[in-house]
Design an enzyme around this catalytic site. Structure first.
Site, PDB file in Angstrom:
ATOM      1  N   CYS A  67       0.718  -3.643  -4.466  1.00 40.18           N
ATOM      2  CA  CYS A  67       0.524  -4.733  -3.511  1.00 40.18           C
ATOM      3  C   CYS A  67       1.409  -4.528  -2.303  1.00 40.18           C
ATOM      4  CB  CYS A  67       0.890  -6.076  -4.147  1.00 40.18           C
ATOM      5  SG  CYS A  67      -0.025  -6.446  -5.639  1.00 40.18           S
ATOM      6  N   GLY A  93      -3.465  -3.092  -0.612  1.00 49.10           N
ATOM      7  CA  GLY A  93      -4.199  -3.995  -1.494  1.00 49.10           C
ATOM      8  C   GLY A  93      -5.386  -4.579  -0.775  1.00 49.10           C
ATOM      9  N   ASN A 171       5.445  -7.522  -5.350  1.00 48.12           N
ATOM     10  CA  ASN A 171       4.906  -6.165  -5.448  1.00 48.12           C
ATOM     11  C   ASN A 171       5.650  -5.479  -6.589  1.00 48.12           C
ATOM     12  OD1 ASN A 171       5.262  -3.152  -3.398  1.00 48.12           O
ATOM     13  ND2 ASN A 171       3.905  -3.547  -5.114  1.00 48.12           N
ATOM     14  N   GLY A 172       4.907  -5.036  -7.584  1.00 52.98           N
ATOM     15  CA  GLY A 172       5.517  -4.366  -8.724  1.00 52.98           C
ATOM     16  C   GLY A 172       4.833  -4.759 -10.012  1.00 52.98           C
ATOM     17  N   CYS A 308       9.872   5.040  -6.105  1.00 55.69           N
ATOM     18  CA  CYS A 308       8.586   5.657  -6.477  1.00 55.69           C
ATOM     19  C   CYS A 308       8.212   6.790  -5.522  1.00 55.69           C
ATOM     20  CB  CYS A 308       7.500   4.585  -6.450  1.00 55.69           C
ATOM     21  SG  CYS A 308       5.836   5.261  -6.607  1.00 55.69           S
ATOM     22  N   TYR A 314       1.249   9.321  -1.544  1.00 55.75           N
ATOM     23  CA  TYR A 314      -0.074   8.747  -1.292  1.00 55.75           C
ATOM     24  C   TYR A 314      -0.057   7.345  -0.693  1.00 55.75           C
ATOM     25  CZ  TYR A 314      -4.365   6.184  -2.516  1.00 55.75           C
ATOM     26  OH  TYR A 314      -5.469   5.388  -2.483  1.00 55.75           O
ATOM     27  N   CYS A 455       1.224   4.831 -14.506  1.00 53.34           N
ATOM     28  CA  CYS A 455       2.377   4.146 -13.897  1.00 53.34           C
ATOM     29  C   CYS A 455       2.586   2.797 -14.582  1.00 53.34           C
ATOM     30  CB  CYS A 455       2.135   3.922 -12.409  1.00 53.34           C
ATOM     31  SG  CYS A 455       3.506   3.044 -11.636  1.00 53.34           S
ATOM     32  N   CYS A 506      11.684   8.083  -8.992  1.00 52.28           N
ATOM     33  CA  CYS A 506      10.871   8.062 -10.209  1.00 52.28           C
ATOM     34  C   CYS A 506       9.732   9.061 -10.025  1.00 52.28           C
ATOM     35  CB  CYS A 506      10.286   6.662 -10.431  1.00 52.28           C
ATOM     36  SG  CYS A 506       9.116   6.608 -11.806  1.00 52.28           S
ATOM     37  N   CYS A 509       4.927   9.567 -13.458  1.00 50.53           N
ATOM     38  CA  CYS A 509       3.498   9.885 -13.603  1.00 50.53           C
ATOM     39  C   CYS A 509       3.260  11.397 -13.607  1.00 50.53           C
ATOM     40  CB  CYS A 509       2.656   9.182 -12.546  1.00 50.53           C
ATOM     41  SG  CYS A 509       3.283   9.357 -10.903  1.00 50.53           S
TER      42      CYS A 509
HETATM   43  O1  PRP Z   1      -8.697  12.397  -8.130  1.00 50.25           O
HETATM   44  P1  PRP Z   1      -9.154  11.050  -7.675  1.00 50.25           P
HETATM   45  O2  PRP Z   1      -9.250  10.077  -8.804  1.00 50.25           O
HETATM   46  O3  PRP Z   1     -10.385  11.090  -6.853  1.00 50.25           O
HETATM   47  O4  PRP Z   1      -7.997  10.407  -6.786  1.00 50.25           O
HETATM   48  C1  PRP Z   1      -7.301  11.131  -5.820  1.00 50.25           C
HETATM   49  C2  PRP Z   1      -7.792  10.787  -4.443  1.00 50.25           C
HETATM   50  O5  PRP Z   1      -7.653   9.355  -4.213  1.00 50.25           O
HETATM   51  C3  PRP Z   1      -6.866   9.147  -3.073  1.00 50.25           C
HETATM   52  O6  PRP Z   1      -7.675   9.010  -1.918  1.00 50.25           O
HETATM   53  P2  PRP Z   1      -8.301   7.626  -1.426  1.00 50.25           P
HETATM   54  O7  PRP Z   1      -9.702   7.848  -1.116  1.00 50.25           O
HETATM   55  O8  PRP Z   1      -7.988   6.526  -2.400  1.00 50.25           O
HETATM   56  O9  PRP Z   1      -7.437   7.204  -0.134  1.00 50.25           O
HETATM   57  P3  PRP Z   1      -7.105   7.977   1.228  1.00 50.25           P
HETATM   58  O10 PRP Z   1      -8.267   7.763   2.136  1.00 50.25           O
HETATM   59  O11 PRP Z   1      -5.870   7.323   1.730  1.00 50.25           O
HETATM   60  O12 PRP Z   1      -6.862   9.424   0.958  1.00 50.25           O
HETATM   61  C4  PRP Z   1      -6.025  10.384  -2.935  1.00 50.25           C
HETATM   62  O13 PRP Z   1      -5.639  10.590  -1.583  1.00 50.25           O
HETATM   63  C5  PRP Z   1      -6.958  11.480  -3.401  1.00 50.25           C
HETATM   64  O14 PRP Z   1      -7.801  11.913  -2.348  1.00 50.25           O
HETATM   65  N1  GLN Z   2       1.596  -5.136  -9.048  1.00 50.53           N
HETATM   66  C1  GLN Z   2       1.664  -5.631  -7.856  1.00 50.53           C
HETATM   67  O1  GLN Z   2       2.240  -5.023  -6.991  1.00 50.53           O
HETATM   68  C2  GLN Z   2       1.094  -6.983  -7.650  1.00 50.53           C
HETATM   69  C3  GLN Z   2       1.922  -8.045  -8.300  1.00 50.53           C
HETATM   70  C4  GLN Z   2       1.525  -8.496  -9.701  1.00 50.53           C
HETATM   71  N2  GLN Z   2       1.861  -7.509 -10.705  1.00 50.53           N
HETATM   72  C5  GLN Z   2       0.064  -8.916  -9.809  1.00 50.53           C
HETATM   73  O2  GLN Z   2      -0.520  -8.813 -10.822  1.00 50.53           O
HETATM   74  O3  GLN Z   2      -0.557  -9.381  -8.875  1.00 50.53           O
HETATM   75  S1  SF4 Z   3       5.305   6.347 -12.500  1.00 51.51           S
HETATM   76 FE1  SF4 Z   3       4.623   7.415 -10.631  1.00 51.51          FE
HETATM   77  S2  SF4 Z   3       3.528   5.863  -9.455  1.00 51.51           S
HETATM   78 FE2  SF4 Z   3       4.781   4.789 -10.973  1.00 51.51          FE
HETATM   79  S3  SF4 Z   3       6.731   4.285  -9.989  1.00 51.51           S
HETATM   80 FE3  SF4 Z   3       7.003   6.251 -11.026  1.00 51.51          FE
HETATM   81  S4  SF4 Z   3       6.456   7.792  -9.469  1.00 51.51           S
HETATM   82 FE4  SF4 Z   3       5.654   5.847  -8.768  1.00 51.51          FE
HETATM   83 MG    MG Z   4      -7.523  10.748  -0.522  1.00 49.32          MG
END
Ligand code: PRP
Ligand code: GLN
Ligand code: SF4
Ligand code: MG
Length: 533
Positions: A67, A93, A171-172, A308, A314, A455, A506, A509
């Protein structure tokens, strides 16, 4: 990391993969891996999980989204500024948004809705007009794959208790949410949402500490997980960041002295607020709107900082400064490192996957000396495909969103650079698009390590079963995607980019080194015995 290379295959792997993707949630994956006690299992079987309260058709409503938060205090245009700031944070979001504003009489009013900021507030200007005040907080919500949109979970949440009104934007994601909620419900608390955030309001309301700052510290010290929070009361705006500092939160100031808080600096830039500093991990900042005094306190738990890294990879906008780093600069560095680690010597041209792959591709081109070209055009009327609710829709969304530039691609060996590979949806489609457009060879380079863990801290990486790199080895992923070669940035190389700072990030993931694990909720004795009866 070595690249996987082989002759091209006409892959239908994505379709098989999509059909086979397990429907279970990331939350369930977490609980099962944590081995809950038998009693806890019986308890959960006896009543619906707290997340199911909305009764949506999918029953799949989990607090596992990313968020954005925004807040202004000390400005007569607080609500409009909040609206603009939320627009700028829209990429964090897209599912729902809201604004809570404190009027001159101290009354807090709330407007919220499902959809984009422009749709909720822009389409009906009277909504903003209903929110007069010198202080406001807002939220954009990012829901998860498969999760139903739910108005009652759209933030800010506003509640009244014996000390007045309290609005919160979060957010979190809290990893002890179930345990806290079970306990609060056993004590008689009534919940009206299925969000983790609501427990925070209950903990504040039931705290015996005085004054408000102490109650907020008391409540937050009982939370585990990720939280960047904004609170609004009749006369104060408070900002809190969890002791690990998972999620970003920055503070700035306008020329008229108004104090602004935002998830990302791009939102400060928009409203001409000068960046002052981050809200520190474990810090509570209080701004009193009566005299605009700013004070600060620290939460008692001190943790190693674990911001993060995926925000840099991304999530954040490239023109933001997040955790003290310019995001575009980080992404270029990943691309340069990737070109060092896994060059594509037979390629003619480097093309980015827009939008988030842009700077990494630029870095790859700089280090490799290969020409940088825009070989894929982004259609700007579609949202982020990662956020779409189902696999079938995500597939179509990628096709709608990206179109090849035939003149750049035809007859060429292309290196395609993307920021991350999660489910593999985007890469599979892109390889097919590029081959259809006449590419001779397609080499995928991913400017982050393979995503192998979900995550727990607020970003909607899917359940572990849906993560393609979790389901197959590098060669399997390459074959499924259908490219000629595939390479990821290695985790060691990612660490080397951060140098001494690496331990402050972190990367769970990519590594499954989770800084804090979910608490397995204890069963509530009364409910267990009721079930046994
Ligand atoms: O392997 P996938 O499950 O397809 O996910 C990875 C893709 O999703 C995200 O792009 P997204 O279209 O969400 O946003 P962006 O336009 O900011 O790159 C990220 O940048 C990758 O392109
Ligand atoms: N996870 C987020 O960043 C949004 C806040 C909260 N966890 C929700 O469910 O809306
Ligand atoms: S698990 Fe990945 S996406 Fe989640 S806080 Fe850590 S680095 Fe970020
Ligand atoms: Mg992308």
């Amino acid at each position: 990391m070595a690249a996987a290379a082989a002759t091209p295959t006409a892959s239908s792997g994505l379709i098989r993969y999509a059909a086979a993707a397990p429907a279970h949630s990331h939350h369930q994956a977490r609980c099962s891996s944590a081995r809950p006690s038998l009693l806890a299992l019986r308890h959960r079987a006896a009543r619906p999980a707290p997340f199911d309260y909305d009764g949506d058709e999918t029953g799949d409503d989990h607090p596992r989204e990313e968020c954005g938060v925004f807040g202004v205090v000390g400005d007569p245009d607080a609500t409009s500024l909040c609206y603009l700031g939320l627009q700028k944070l829209q990429h964090r979001g897209e599912e729902g948004t809201g604004i809570a504003a404190a009027g001159e009489d101290g009354t807090i009013k709330l407007e919220r809705g499902l959809g984009l900021v422009g749709d909720v507030f822009g389409a009906d200007p009277t909504r903003l007009a209903r929110l007069p005040g010198h202080a406001a907080i807002g939220h954009v919500r990012y829901s998860t794959a498969g999760a139903a949109a739910s108005l009652r979970n759209v933030q800010p949440f506003l509640a009244g208790y014996r000390f007045g009104q309290l609005a919160v934007a979060h957010n979190g994601n809290l990893v002890n949410y179930h345990a806290l909620r079970n306990k609060l419900e056993a004590q008689g608390s009534i919940f009206s949402t299925s969000s983790d955030t609501e427990v925070i309001q209950h903990l504040i309301a039931t705290s015996l500490s005085r004054p408000l700052l102490a109650r907020i510290c008391d409540a937050c010290e009982r939370l585990a997980g990720a939280y960047s929070l904004l609170f609004l009361t009749a006369d104060k705006l408070l900002a809190v960041r969890d002791p690990f500092g998972f999620r970003p939160l920055v503070m700035g100031r306008r020329r008229n002295g108004a104090v602004v808080f935002a998830s990302e600096t791009c939102a400060l830039d928009l409203i001409d607020a000068a960046y002052e500093r981050e809200v520190e991990p474990g810090e509570v900042v209080v701004v009193d709107r009566r005299d605009m005094s700013v004070s600060s306190a620290c939460l008692v738990p001190h943790r190693p900082r674990k911001s993060c890294v995926f925000e840099h990879i991304y999530f954040a906008l490239p023109n933001s400064v997040v955790f003290g780093h310019a995001v575009h600069e980080r992404r270029s560095a990943y691309g340069r490192a990737l070109a060092e680690e896994s060059p594509a010597p037979t390629a003619d041209v480097v093309i980015p996957v827009p939008d988030s792959g842009f700077y990494a591709a630029l870095g790859f081109s700089q280090t490799s000396g290969l020409e940088f070209q825009q070989g894929l055009i982004r259609w700007h009327y579609s949202g982020r495909s990662f956020i779409q609710p189902s696999q079938a829709i995500r597939d179509l969304a990628v096709k709608l969103k990206l179109a090849p530039v035939h003149g750049v691609i035809r007859g060429k060996s292309v290196v395609v650079v993307d920021d991350s590979l999660v489910r593999g949806t985007t890469s599979s489609k892109i390889v097919r698009l590029l081959r259809d457009a006449g590419a001779r060879e397609v080499h995928m380079r991913i400017a982050s390590p393979p995503v192998i863990g979900s995550c727990l801290y607020g970003i909607d990486t899917p359940s572990e079963g849906e993560l393609i790199s979790n389901r197959m080895d590098l060669e399997g992923v390459r074959r499924t995607i259908g490219c000629d070669s595939l390479a990821f940035l290695s985790l060691d190389k990612l660490h080397s980019i951060y140098g001494d700072e690496a331990p402050e990030f972190c990367d769970a993931c990519f590594s499954r080194n989770y800084p804090v694990l979910p608490t397995v909720p204890e069963p509530v004795p009364e409910l267990v015995s009721a079930f046994e009866d």
